[in-house]
Design an enzyme around this catalytic site. Sequence first.
Site, PDB file in Angstrom:
ATOM      1  N   GLU A 147       0.873  -1.175   0.000  1.00 32.23           N
ATOM      2  CA  GLU A 147       0.000   0.000   0.000  1.00 32.23           C
ATOM      3  C   GLU A 147       0.907   1.221   0.000  1.00 32.23           C
ATOM      4  O   GLU A 147       1.697   1.407   0.923  1.00 32.23           O
ATOM      5  CB  GLU A 147      -0.855   0.077   1.264  1.00 32.23           C
ATOM      6  CG  GLU A 147      -1.817  -1.042   1.502  1.00 32.23           C
ATOM      7  CD  GLU A 147      -2.501  -0.874   2.854  1.00 32.23           C
ATOM      8  OE1 GLU A 147      -2.346   0.196   3.490  1.00 32.23           O
ATOM      9  OE2 GLU A 147      -3.168  -1.811   3.288  1.00 32.23           O
ATOM     10  N   ASP A 153      -5.261   7.314  11.380  1.00 26.73           N
ATOM     11  CA  ASP A 153      -3.886   6.904  11.655  1.00 26.73           C
ATOM     12  C   ASP A 153      -3.406   7.353  13.027  1.00 26.73           C
ATOM     13  O   ASP A 153      -3.778   8.415  13.518  1.00 26.73           O
ATOM     14  CB  ASP A 153      -2.949   7.466  10.576  1.00 26.73           C
ATOM     15  CG  ASP A 153      -3.199   6.831   9.225  1.00 26.73           C
ATOM     16  OD1 ASP A 153      -3.097   5.596   9.148  1.00 26.73           O
ATOM     17  OD2 ASP A 153      -3.517   7.550   8.266  1.00 26.73           O
TER      18      ASP A 153
END
Length: 240
Positions: A34, A45
């Site tokens: 990714e 995140d």
Amino acid sequence: MKGFIAYIPAGFPDLETTRKVLLALNDLRITGVEVGVPFSDPVADGPVIQLAHSVALRNGVTMKKILEMLREISVDYELYLMSYLNPIVNYPEGKDRLLDELRRLGVKGLIIPDLPLREVKNIEISFPIVPFVAPNTRDEDLEAINTIRAPFVYYISRYGVTGEREDLPFAEHIKKVKKKIALPLFVGFGISRHEQVRKVWEIADGVIVGSALVRIMEESKRQEIPQKVVARVKELIGEK
């Protein structure tokens, strides 16, 4: 060996290092990578990856520059683009131009953390989108996944944001999801040790590792990052 996907933040600490890391990973037997697009508000995140986003943005890394870097490399593993929705829909030359470029580059799918599962079918993006599943995903939504054109399903193995953790919760739910969907199931969020990888491989099709690799990048000298990332991946998959 089952599936393994590495998350590599583009532009951290710089795009040239990203290019070298992507090429170095080609020597391993992994499923894919990714490539993370930096964003100013990466709500899904944790602090390790947030720092990578901040550094990349300060370096002036954009979607366009990432695509230019990807044009320079050729790899055998599958490439995925992980991006929040904003950089996709606000691509300077238009979303459709971006998707055309991703097709030319051989990118297999988009991973969009701020796109809810229920919106995947409704959004006007003619490109495979990896759906997210969580421990609280409803059964009817799981069944709907089988109508989505996607390379795999991303199971979020914890609540909250990305980051490393010691335990592996929701194993029974992962097994339940695996029975209900036809697509390959990859488990991410919090995987940082070979023991965890092995446990996931017993109940799912693969794992996704991000923060554990980004932390190695953060702690290493710039010129050592590619070899350090490769060594960490080998450790995670149990390869000597």
